[in-house]
Design an enzyme around this catalytic site. Structure first.
Site, PDB file in Angstrom:
ATOM      1  N   ARG A 123       0.862  -1.182   0.000  1.00  0.00           N
ATOM      2  CA  ARG A 123       0.000   0.000   0.000  1.00  0.00           C
ATOM      3  C   ARG A 123       0.894   1.226   0.000  1.00  0.00           C
ATOM      4  O   ARG A 123       1.972   1.221   0.627  1.00  0.00           O
ATOM      5  CB  ARG A 123      -0.894   0.028   1.249  1.00  0.00           C
ATOM      6  CG  ARG A 123      -2.049  -0.955   1.226  1.00  0.00           C
ATOM      7  CD  ARG A 123      -3.102  -0.618   0.168  1.00  0.00           C
ATOM      8  NE  ARG A 123      -4.233  -1.521   0.173  1.00  0.00           N
ATOM      9  CZ  ARG A 123      -4.342  -2.627  -0.579  1.00  0.00           C
ATOM     10  NH1 ARG A 123      -3.368  -2.969  -1.397  1.00  0.00           N
ATOM     11  NH2 ARG A 123      -5.429  -3.371  -0.519  1.00  0.00           N
ATOM     12  N   HIS A 131      -1.895   0.602  -9.533  1.00  0.00           N
ATOM     13  CA  HIS A 131      -2.502  -0.414  -8.649  1.00  0.00           C
ATOM     14  C   HIS A 131      -3.180  -1.533  -9.462  1.00  0.00           C
ATOM     15  O   HIS A 131      -4.366  -1.807  -9.286  1.00  0.00           O
ATOM     16  CB  HIS A 131      -3.509   0.245  -7.686  1.00  0.00           C
ATOM     17  CG  HIS A 131      -3.708  -0.553  -6.423  1.00  0.00           C
ATOM     18  ND1 HIS A 131      -3.991   0.026  -5.220  1.00  0.00           N
ATOM     19  CD2 HIS A 131      -3.680  -1.891  -6.186  1.00  0.00           C
ATOM     20  CE1 HIS A 131      -4.124  -0.903  -4.294  1.00  0.00           C
ATOM     21  NE2 HIS A 131      -3.942  -2.085  -4.867  1.00  0.00           N
ATOM     22  N   GLU A 145      -3.200   8.157  -3.610  1.00  0.00           N
ATOM     23  CA  GLU A 145      -3.633   7.274  -4.692  1.00  0.00           C
ATOM     24  C   GLU A 145      -5.089   7.570  -5.035  1.00  0.00           C
ATOM     25  O   GLU A 145      -5.905   7.611  -4.098  1.00  0.00           O
ATOM     26  CB  GLU A 145      -3.473   5.818  -4.250  1.00  0.00           C
ATOM     27  CG  GLU A 145      -3.652   4.842  -5.379  1.00  0.00           C
ATOM     28  CD  GLU A 145      -3.313   3.404  -4.976  1.00  0.00           C
ATOM     29  OE1 GLU A 145      -2.279   3.157  -4.327  1.00  0.00           O
ATOM     30  OE2 GLU A 145      -4.124   2.530  -5.321  1.00  0.00           O
TER      31      GLU A 145
HETATM   32  C1  GLV Z   1      -5.090  -5.386  -3.743  1.00  0.00           C
HETATM   33  O1  GLV Z   1      -4.493  -4.369  -3.601  1.00  0.00           O
HETATM   34  C2  GLV Z   1      -5.495  -6.265  -2.668  1.00  0.00           C
HETATM   35  O2  GLV Z   1      -5.472  -5.856  -1.508  1.00  0.00           O
HETATM   36  O3  GLV Z   1      -5.869  -7.410  -2.950  1.00  0.00           O
END
Ligand code: GLV
Length: 302
Positions: free
Chosen positions: A218, A265, A246
């Site tokens: 993250r 992402h 983000e």
């Molecule tokens: C994607 O970012 C997830 O948490 O699966």
């Protein structure tokens, strides 16, 4: 039993389950009526607006089954009596594959070669290589194991770090000693209070010159400004699938920093994840309907 699902495809996957009434809520339109009657919620991949406000209205909720590995938008706001389960495993293949591709792209300078290609320039020079390097996986869980399996064959040393030490896996407390030996540091930790801003000035300073930071966790795990300073100084390189903020605003200086590859992402956003998501949601719903123990229940040890 009323279930909110993220798409019509998920409705199809669950259509033969007895007594199940699926309502599609993909997070884009208005919230459907009857939030207080929803017993199971499968939220969409991209977090819907105002999760806390919505969960507060879901008075019949018993289960939130995410389609993500990360559960940070839900975890602090879960209503009393409802269980939170994540999609552990679903994104292992996609995310591990992205991490291998991203580290290779940065080390072998693919983005720079693509730039040169666009200019019609034959820019011959040696590049870095993955072979003979040390890859430190920070947050070694199922995605980390999938990554290690894919790295087998690249002739690298893999060093594993997780919240607590176990056989073959170092504890987070050992990071200061482990970081200077790593050529590639892959972040796969969940977003928790403990990991927020974990990659700070001290962390980055322990990384060796020219090392590559790969963030598939993250954005909030990394102090963006500090990373930016290291990138601008040309001391570190990075491959980021996640950023803070983000989405990254178009005028953010991270976009144009040297030595950084940014993807929006997308590590887990592939047909492989979709297929695995369908299987996981159906299997979990069958368990739920049969009152069997659920899988991937998020506990304090998350
Ligand atoms: C994607 O970012 C997830 O948490 O699966």
């Amino acid at each position: 039993m009323r279930i909110w699902v993220p798409s019509h495809e998920v409705v199809d996957v669950l259509s033969d389950l007895p007594g199940v009434e699926c309502v599609v809520y993909d997070g884009r339109g208005p919230v459907p009526d009857g939030a207080d009657e929803v017993e199971v919620w499968v939220p969409p991949l991209v977090t819907v607006p105002d999760v806390p406000g919505l969960l507060a209205r879901m008075s019949s909720l018993r289960l939130v089954q995410t389609v993500t590995a990360g559960v940070e938008p839900y975890r602090p706001h879960m209503p009393e009596g409802a269980v939170l389960c994540n999609a552990r495993g679903v994104h292992d293949a996609g995310t591990a594959e992205w991490a291998v591709g991203a580290m290779l792209a940065v080390l072998r300078e693919f983005p720079e070669f693509v730039d040169a290609q666009r200019r019609g320039e034959w820019h011959y020079h040696h590049t870095g290589v993955l072979a003979d390097s040390t890859v430190l996986i920070v947050g070694y869980g199922s995605i980390g194991a999938a990554l290690e399996r894919r790295l087998d064959g690249f002739e690298v040393d893999v060093v594993r770090v997780a919240r607590s030490a176990r056989d073959g896996v170092h504890a987070m407390e050992e990071l200061p000693e482990l970081l200077p030996a790593a050529d590639v540091v892959v972040l796969l930790v969940p977003a928790t209070e403990a990991t927020s801003g974990m990659v700070d000035a001290a962390f980055l300073a322990r990384m060796r010159d020219g090392a590559v930071l790969v963030n598939a966790a993250r954005g909030g795990v990394v102090d963006t400004d500090t990373l930016l300073a290291e990138l601008k100084a040309g001391r570190l390189r990075a491959a980021l699938d996640v950023t803070a903020p983000e989405p990254l605003p178009s005028d953010h200086p991270l976009w144009s920093a040297p030595g950084v590859l940014i993807t929006p992402h997308v590590a887990g956003s592939t047909p492989a994840s979709v297929r695995r998501t369908f299987r996981l949601v159906r299997a979990q719903l069958l368990r739920y309907l049969a009152a069997e123990p659920l899988e991937n229940v998020i506990s304090d040890a998350y």
